[in-house]
Design a protein around this motif. Structure first.
Motif, PDB file in Angstrom:
ATOM      1  N   GLU A   1       0.851  -1.191   0.000  1.00 35.92           N
ATOM      2  CA  GLU A   1       0.000   0.000   0.000  1.00 35.92           C
ATOM      3  C   GLU A   1       0.883   1.236   0.000  1.00 35.92           C
ATOM      4  O   GLU A   1       2.030   1.196   0.438  1.00 35.92           O
ATOM      5  CB  GLU A   1      -0.903   0.006   1.236  1.00 35.92           C
ATOM      6  CG  GLU A   1      -1.938  -1.090   1.190  1.00 35.92           C
ATOM      7  CD  GLU A   1      -2.863  -1.070   2.390  1.00 35.92           C
ATOM      8  OE1 GLU A   1      -2.881  -0.083   3.141  1.00 35.92           O
ATOM      9  OE2 GLU A   1      -3.570  -2.068   2.567  1.00 35.92           O
TER      10      GLU A   1
ATOM     11  N   ASP B   1       2.122   2.981  -2.553  1.00 37.57           N
ATOM     12  CA  ASP B   1       3.083   3.150  -3.637  1.00 37.57           C
ATOM     13  C   ASP B   1       2.777   4.467  -4.352  1.00 37.57           C
ATOM     14  O   ASP B   1       1.642   4.713  -4.777  1.00 37.57           O
ATOM     15  CB  ASP B   1       2.980   1.970  -4.607  1.00 37.57           C
ATOM     16  CG  ASP B   1       4.074   1.942  -5.653  1.00 37.57           C
ATOM     17  OD1 ASP B   1       4.406   3.016  -6.205  1.00 37.57           O
ATOM     18  OD2 ASP B   1       4.589   0.846  -5.920  1.00 37.57           O
TER      19      ASP B   1
ATOM     20  N   TYR C   1       0.763   4.644  -7.742  1.00 38.65           N
ATOM     21  CA  TYR C   1      -0.675   4.415  -7.879  1.00 38.65           C
ATOM     22  C   TYR C   1      -1.385   5.750  -8.092  1.00 38.65           C
ATOM     23  O   TYR C   1      -1.197   6.695  -7.332  1.00 38.65           O
ATOM     24  CB  TYR C   1      -1.272   3.769  -6.622  1.00 38.65           C
ATOM     25  CG  TYR C   1      -0.729   2.406  -6.256  1.00 38.65           C
ATOM     26  CD1 TYR C   1      -0.340   1.482  -7.203  1.00 38.65           C
ATOM     27  CD2 TYR C   1      -0.638   2.039  -4.920  1.00 38.65           C
ATOM     28  CE1 TYR C   1       0.140   0.240  -6.847  1.00 38.65           C
ATOM     29  CE2 TYR C   1      -0.163   0.791  -4.546  1.00 38.65           C
ATOM     30  CZ  TYR C   1       0.231  -0.101  -5.515  1.00 38.65           C
ATOM     31  OH  TYR C   1       0.700  -1.328  -5.151  1.00 38.65           O
ATOM     32  N   SER C   2      -2.243   5.803  -9.101  1.00 38.36           N
ATOM     33  CA  SER C   2      -3.074   6.993  -9.286  1.00 38.36           C
ATOM     34  C   SER C   2      -4.510   6.723  -8.842  1.00 38.36           C
ATOM     35  O   SER C   2      -5.244   7.654  -8.537  1.00 38.36           O
ATOM     36  CB  SER C   2      -3.046   7.451 -10.745  1.00 38.36           C
ATOM     37  OG  SER C   2      -3.566   6.442 -11.593  1.00 38.36           O
ATOM     38  N   HIS C   3      -4.906   5.461  -8.801  1.00 40.97           N
ATOM     39  CA  HIS C   3      -6.263   5.082  -8.394  1.00 40.97           C
ATOM     40  C   HIS C   3      -6.294   4.880  -6.878  1.00 40.97           C
ATOM     41  O   HIS C   3      -6.066   3.791  -6.367  1.00 40.97           O
ATOM     42  CB  HIS C   3      -6.694   3.804  -9.116  1.00 40.97           C
ATOM     43  CG  HIS C   3      -8.084   3.356  -8.771  1.00 40.97           C
ATOM     44  ND1 HIS C   3      -9.207   4.029  -9.189  1.00 40.97           N
ATOM     45  CD2 HIS C   3      -8.521   2.311  -8.037  1.00 40.97           C
ATOM     46  CE1 HIS C   3     -10.290   3.407  -8.730  1.00 40.97           C
ATOM     47  NE2 HIS C   3      -9.889   2.353  -8.026  1.00 40.97           N
ATOM     48  N   THR C   4      -6.558   5.968  -6.165  1.00 46.79           N
ATOM     49  CA  THR C   4      -6.583   5.936  -4.697  1.00 46.79           C
ATOM     50  C   THR C   4      -7.870   6.554  -4.156  1.00 46.79           C
ATOM     51  O   THR C   4      -7.916   6.974  -3.003  1.00 46.79           O
ATOM     52  CB  THR C   4      -5.366   6.691  -4.124  1.00 46.79           C
ATOM     53  OG1 THR C   4      -5.395   8.045  -4.620  1.00 46.79           O
ATOM     54  CG2 THR C   4      -4.063   6.022  -4.522  1.00 46.79           C
TER      55      THR C   4
ATOM     56  N   MET D   1      -6.046   0.578  -4.828  1.00 43.88           N
ATOM     57  CA  MET D   1      -5.354  -0.030  -5.973  1.00 43.88           C
ATOM     58  C   MET D   1      -4.699  -1.350  -5.601  1.00 43.88           C
ATOM     59  O   MET D   1      -4.795  -2.310  -6.384  1.00 43.88           O
ATOM     60  CB  MET D   1      -4.327   0.954  -6.553  1.00 43.88           C
ATOM     61  CG  MET D   1      -3.809   0.509  -7.904  1.00 43.88           C
ATOM     62  SD  MET D   1      -5.159   0.455  -9.116  1.00 43.88           S
ATOM     63  CE  MET D   1      -4.780  -1.033 -10.003  1.00 43.88           C
ATOM     64  N   PRO D   2      -4.041  -1.474  -4.439  1.00 43.72           N
ATOM     65  CA  PRO D   2      -3.496  -2.786  -4.081  1.00 43.72           C
ATOM     66  C   PRO D   2      -4.565  -3.885  -4.053  1.00 43.72           C
ATOM     67  O   PRO D   2      -4.287  -5.024  -4.454  1.00 43.72           O
ATOM     68  CB  PRO D   2      -2.884  -2.560  -2.694  1.00 43.72           C
ATOM     69  CG  PRO D   2      -2.534  -1.122  -2.675  1.00 43.72           C
ATOM     70  CD  PRO D   2      -3.628  -0.451  -3.472  1.00 43.72           C
TER      71      PRO D   2
END
Length: 135
Positions: A70, A72, A75-78, A85-86
Motif C-alpha cells: 500500500e 506506492d 498508484y493513481s487510483h486511490t 489499488m493494491p
C-alpha cells in the motif's frame, strides 16, 4: 442450479467459506458434477488453499502484502484510500472464479484443502459469490 452466497467480511485476510459451499452442495447436488464459484467484486478473490495450519494463510497474506504494498507513489487510483489499488492488483493476481468437482454430492477437495474468500480491503465489506452447479 445457481445460488448466491453473501459473506460479510471484517477486513483484510482469508476467510474460510468451505462450510457454506459444502452446505449448498449437500442441499442441491446428489451426484457428480462441477461447482463453479464466482465473486462479483474487483477487490476480493477466491482460492482453494491449505486448511490445516493457519500459519500457511498468514504467510500467504504477508507475502502478497509485500508483493503489492500500500502507499506506492505510482498508484493513481486511490479514490477509496491506500488499500484501493493494491486490492485490485491482488484480485487480479489471484482468482475471481474457481471450479471444484463434485463427486457423490460432495466437493472433491483434498484432505487439507479449503475454500477461501480473500478480502483485500481493510474495511468491512459485503461480498457476493455466485455458485453454479452443473452435472
Amino acid at each position: 442450479m445457481i445460488a448466491k452466497v453473501v459473506i460479510e467480511t471484517s477486513g483484510q485476510g482469508l476467510m474460510a467459506i468451505t462450510r457454506e459451499i459444502n452446505q449448498l452442495v449437500a442441499d442441491n447436488c446428489s451426484g457428480d458434477g462441477l461447482c463453479t464459484l464466482f465473486i462479483r467484486h474487483t477487490s476480493a478473490s477466491l482460492l482453494v488453499q491449505e486448511n490445516y495450519d493457519i500459519s500457511a494463510q498468514r504467510d500467504l497474506e504477508a507475502w502478497l502484502n509485500r508483493l503489492v504494498p500500500e502507499g506506492d507513489a505510482l498508484y493513481s487510483h486511490t479514490l477509496e484510500g491506500a488499500d484501493d489499488m493494491p486490492a485490485h492488483i491482488n484480485a487480479m493476481l489471484t482468482a475471481v472464479s474457481i471450479g471444484i468437482p463434485i463427486i457423490d454430492g460432495q466437493l472433491a477437495l483434498g484432505v487439507w484443502q479449503g475454500v477461501y474468500l480473500w478480502e483485500h480491503r481493510h474495511g468491512r465489506q459485503r461480498r457476493e459469490i455466485i455458485v453454479h452447479f452443473s452435472s
